[in-house]
Design a protein around this motif. Structure first.
Motif, PDB file in Angstrom:
ATOM      1  N   GLY A 188     -20.708  38.169  33.369  1.00 43.90           N
ATOM      2  CA  GLY A 188     -20.723  38.068  34.444  1.00 43.90           C
ATOM      3  C   GLY A 188     -19.772  36.509  34.488  1.00 43.90           C
ATOM      4  N   GLU A 189     -19.125  36.585  32.822  1.00 46.25           N
ATOM      5  CA  GLU A 189     -18.321  35.322  32.951  1.00 46.25           C
ATOM      6  C   GLU A 189     -16.735  35.603  33.255  1.00 46.25           C
ATOM      7  N   THR A 190     -15.718  34.446  33.594  1.00 48.79           N
ATOM      8  CA  THR A 190     -14.600  35.034  33.919  1.00 48.79           C
ATOM      9  C   THR A 190     -13.694  34.777  32.976  1.00 48.79           C
ATOM     10  N   ARG A 191     -12.890  35.844  32.161  1.00 52.30           N
ATOM     11  CA  ARG A 191     -12.232  35.149  31.070  1.00 52.30           C
ATOM     12  C   ARG A 191     -10.531  35.517  31.398  1.00 52.30           C
ATOM     13  N   TRP A 192      -9.762  34.679  30.529  1.00 49.06           N
ATOM     14  CA  TRP A 192      -9.022  35.192  30.323  1.00 49.06           C
ATOM     15  C   TRP A 192      -7.792  36.138  29.238  1.00 49.06           C
ATOM     16  N   LEU A 193      -7.459  36.823  30.366  1.00 51.00           N
ATOM     17  CA  LEU A 193      -7.009  38.092  28.515  1.00 51.00           C
ATOM     18  C   LEU A 193      -5.282  37.285  29.058  1.00 51.00           C
TER      19      LEU A 193
END
Lengths: 744, 127
Positions: A456-461
């Motif tokens: 549920g974590e938001t990550r930038w790719l």
């Protein structure tokens, strides 16, 4: 079906075919030969029988002739003679069925059959005998009698009259009994089914079979005609036909005449082919049995040979299967051979060891590549044109929380975990990226998006991908890398916020500064006006005083008032110069086409008008045209000309020059004088406000002019510089559109 | 043209004196003085004006209390009656923006104080 079975079968088939051919040929030639010989013999027999029969018939005729004529020499009444002897003849010639003696009227005067004596029978034999002929009739079977031959002979008395007819009747069957070799054919020919004698009308005269009815028409007319036609055209006296396995031989007697009596009988012999070939069949069975035995034996032999031949092949096949399972040890244990198989085994052994080595190397390399690919920090993958993952590095787990298997099973998962706000952008990229590109478009495509991890974590790719192509140029999908740039994004955000703060600070500082500047400007404006207004009054009243004093003739007062005017004027100039100098950096430059030559001419006229006592030689190059702010360039030029005029005041022949230097495509304008000049050592002080190189006593001035001129030129993007020597005049160069420094 | 009647708008007495002196030297004596912008507008457009004819020339200072010279000039140029009235700006300011504004509105001359008879005569020649 394995190899040895195939060898076996093919050998066996070949053998069986040749055997069958051989046997078939033997059988065919045997049967054909046999048939030919049998038929030949049968035909010969038939002809011989007919000849024999003809001979018998002739003999009986001779007998009758002897009987009829013997009496003539002893008695003149042959009838009586014969009457007496009929009984004895009958006894002697047992073959005779009946002996009849007719008188001239057809009355039977003597007969072996006593009951017939005295009766009249004008039969064919009597008729022919009474016509003087002698011969015989063949009479086909009738109700009580078999077919028989009736002989007759007319007998003349002494007077030469035909007075008596002697006739004898012999059954055909009786004659047949005497025919040699009849009815039994030689045993080698078999037993004919049917032996028949047929007359030329097709009537059956004799048959060896009891079921045949004598006298019936057994041969069709067509057959007879065919036979006779055939016999007439060839020298053959027989023909053979075959029907339903029955051979029918028809033979015609060549013994055509017995004292002008044709005996056109046809002999019909019919024999079953089976009977002829019976012994051959017996042999055939033996041959077949022998052939089967031979085939059995040779089959066994072939099997043994085939097994021996195919054993190495089988072994090789087993070894190849072993090798295909990746086991290379057993091939080394095969014994060495000197034949082609040995060569093959050797090759396979070499191949096996090389393959083993290659596989080992491959495994090692795969291990290496796997280590490189699987242990990347970035999330690497290869996506096929249909959207399936061909490779996905395990690092996807640490970045997205989903394992590579989950991505493989659900190709849409990547799109699903992308942040809803970034998804349309990614979908657009994906639809463009997986559309088959041109081979020339190998460019990387890069984009950044967010994903929602499993936790549920938001990550930038950061996503980078490029199309890849096979050796033939076919599109193989895209190779992509995803970097986790979450922390970078955080820093970027931090930097962004800091920048924003900084910008706000700068804005506020700038605003403060601008407000200060505005205040200063307002202050300057106010000060200038507040100073100017009283200064103007001072000048006005000084002038008034000067006028009054000159009217009164008070020279002293007049001089004082004059100095007051001059001082107030100078102060006014200082203020004007300062105001212009401070305002210059913020003035808008509005460039127009300005004729510098015309401007200079006007300015020199003004200058000379202010100092009528000066005589200056102006040399102005005509037609110098520039693009500049007219008001400012005027100010600048006035300063330079003013200076030139000022510093030539001590020169005996003052000369001021305005010109243009065009070198290396750059235009530099210059103002040159032959005045006092200055020492170049102090040239750096030349353009600094309130810095003076000459004493106020010799050359009046406030020291702001050149600084102002420099600012004006710089505002136009140009440069200003000077060249001089003390006592040799000075030259001021300037450019107007950012030109380089050009020394003449 | 030989103007006989002049409206001088000047708040400073000394300046008024000096200007009058220059005008007198040019042989102009009929000078009406307004001491600020409001007074100048009153003189030009007030009820009193209905009885008197318009001045032939207005000499206008820019730095005036309350209503400044530029506003007075705008009023003059915006009224049909005074639209063509010649105006000379006489000021101690050298402000280039004021100069531009005034020339755009329409003036006969922009003169720095103090007014000198020679300069005035030169301007009067062209009016």
């Amino acid at each position: 079906m394995n190899f040895s079975t195939r060898i076996l079968l093919s050998y066996f088939l070949l053998f069986a075919i040749s055997m069958a051919t051989l046997i078939g040929y033997l059988y065919w030639s045997t049967t054909a030969g046999k048939q030919e010989s049998v038929v030949l013999e049968l035909r010969g027999n038939a002809v011989r029988i007919l000849d024999d029969l003809a001979g018998h018939i002739h003999d009986h005729r001779m007998e009758l002739s002897a009987m009829a004529t013997a009496r003539i020499w002893y008695d003149d009444s042959p009838a009586a003679y014969l009457q007496e002897r009929i009984a004895s003849y009958k006894e002697i010639y047992s073959i005779y069925d009946r002996i009849t003696l007719f008188d001239a009227d057809g009355r039977i005067i003597g007969d072996s059959n006593q009951a017939a004596i005295g009766t009249v029978d004008r039969c064919l034999c009597w008729q022919d005998g009474m016509s003087g002929k002698s011969g015989f009739h063949v009479v086909a079977a009738q109700a009580q009698h078999d077919s028989s031959i009736h002989y007759y002979q007319g007998i003349r008395n002494r007077r030469g009259r035909l007075a008596t007819v002697l006739a004898i009747r012999i059954p055909l069957s009786h004659i047949m009994k005497h025919v040699r070799g009849f009815p039994q054919f030689p045993a080698a020919l078999g037993t004919p089914l049917k032996i028949e004698l047929v007359d030329t009308d097709g009537r059956l005269l004799y048959s060896n079979r009891t079921d045949s009815v004598i006298g019936d028409k057994t041969l069709a007319l067509a057959e007879l005609r065919h036979l006779t036609g055939h016999l007439n055209t060839t020298s053959d006296d027989s023909s053979v036909s075959e029907q339903n396995g029955m051979l029918t031989i028809l033979a015609l007697s060549r013994h055509k005449e017995v004292e002008n009596h044709p005996i056109p009988w046809i002999m019909l012999v019919q024999i079953d082919k089976e009977q002829i070939f019976a012994d051959i069949r017996k042999h055939r069975a033996n041959i077949s049995l022998f052939a089967l035995l031979l085939m059995g034996v040779s089959g066994g032999l072939i099997w043994m040979v085939a097994a021996r031949l195919s054993r190495p092949v089988k072994e090789l096949a087993e070894q190849a299967a072993e090798m295909s399972r990746g086991r290379f040890e057993s091939i080394r244990e095969l014994p060495a051979r000197s034949d082609e198989f040995g060569c093959l085994v050797e090759s396979m052994r070499t191949m096996g060891s090389r393959l083993d080595a290659a596989l080992g190397e491959l495994k090692e390399r795969e291990e290496k590549f796997k280590t490189v690919a699987d242990l990347t920090i970035n999330w690497e993958y290869w996506i096929a044109p249909d959207g399936d993952f061909l490779y996905i590095s395990p690092s996807c787990q640490s970045i997205s929380g989903y394992g590579s298997e989950e991505f493989r099973q659900r190709p849409g998962l990547l799109t699903e975990i992308i942040h809803p706000e970034d998804r349309p952008m990614f979908m657009q990229h994906l639809s463009g990226a997986l559309h088959e590109p041109d081979e020339t478009t190998t460019a990387h495509e890069e984009l950044e998006f967010r994903i929602m991890t499993k936790g549920g974590e938001t990550r930038w790719l950061n996503h980078v991908c490029r199309p890849i192509f096979g050796a033939e140029g076919e599109f193989l999908g895209r190779r992509a890398s995803n970097f986790d740039i979450t922390s970078r994004k955080k820093y970027e955000e931090l930097i962004h916020n800091l920048n924003a703060d900084l910008e706000a600070k700068v804005l506020s500082r700038t605003a403060e500064l601008e407000s200060s500047v505005r205040d200063l400007e307002g202050f300057c404006y106010a000060v200038s006006h507040e100073i100017r207004a009283p200064l103007a009054r001072l000048e006005g009243f000084s002038r008034a005083l000067n006028e009054e004093a000159s009217i009164c003739g008070n020279e002293q007062h007049c001089y004082y008032a004059g100095r007051l005017v001059a001082a107030s004027r100078q102060l006014q100039e200082v203020i004007d110069g300062l105001l212009l100098f401070t305002r210059l950096p913020r003035l808008a430059i509005i460039r127009q086409k300005v004729n510098l030559s015309d401007l200079a001419t006007g300015l020199t006229a003004e200058l000379l008008a202010l100092q009528p006592e000066r005589a200056v030689d102006f040399a102005i190059t005509p037609g110098i045209s520039v693009a500049a702010d007219p008001e400012l360039i005027r100010t600048c030029l006035r300063i330079l000309l003013d200076n030139a005029v000022k510093f030539t005041s001590l020169s005996p022949t003052a000369r001021v020059e305005l010109g243009i230097n065009s070198e290396r495509g750059k235009e530099a304008f210059f103002v040159r004088d032959n005045g006092a000049g200055f020492d170049m050592r102090f040239s750096d002080k030349l353009f600094v406000p309130f810095q003076r190189l000459h004493s106020q006593k010799n050359f009046a001035g406030i020291g702001i002019g050149l600084a102002t001129a420099k600012r004006i030129i710089e505002r136009h993007g140009g440069r200003i510089w000077a060249d001089s020597r003390p006592g040799e005049g000075a030259t001021f160069f300037f450019t107007l559109n950012g030109g380089e420094e050009i020394n003449p | 043209m030989k103007p006989c009647r002049i409206l001088l708008v000047e708040d400073n007495g000394d300046d008024e004196y000096l200007t009058r002196r220059a005008l007198n030297k040019t042989d102009i004596h009929d000078v009406e003085v307004a001491h600020d912008g409001i007074e100048a507008i009153e003189i030009l457009f007030g009820e009193k004006r209905m009885e008197l004819p318009l001045p032939d020339l207005v000499i206008l200072d820019l730095r005036l209390p309350m209503v400044d010279g530029v506003e007075v000039l705008e009023s003059i140029r915006n009224d049909y009656r005074t639209m063509g009235l010649p105006v000379i700006i006489l000021t101690s300011s050298e402000d280039i923006r004021d100069k531009e504004t005034c020339f755009n509105l329409g003036i006969a001359a922009f003169i720095s104080k103090p007014l000198q008879a020679g300069a005035l005569q030169e301007i009067m020649k062209h009016l």
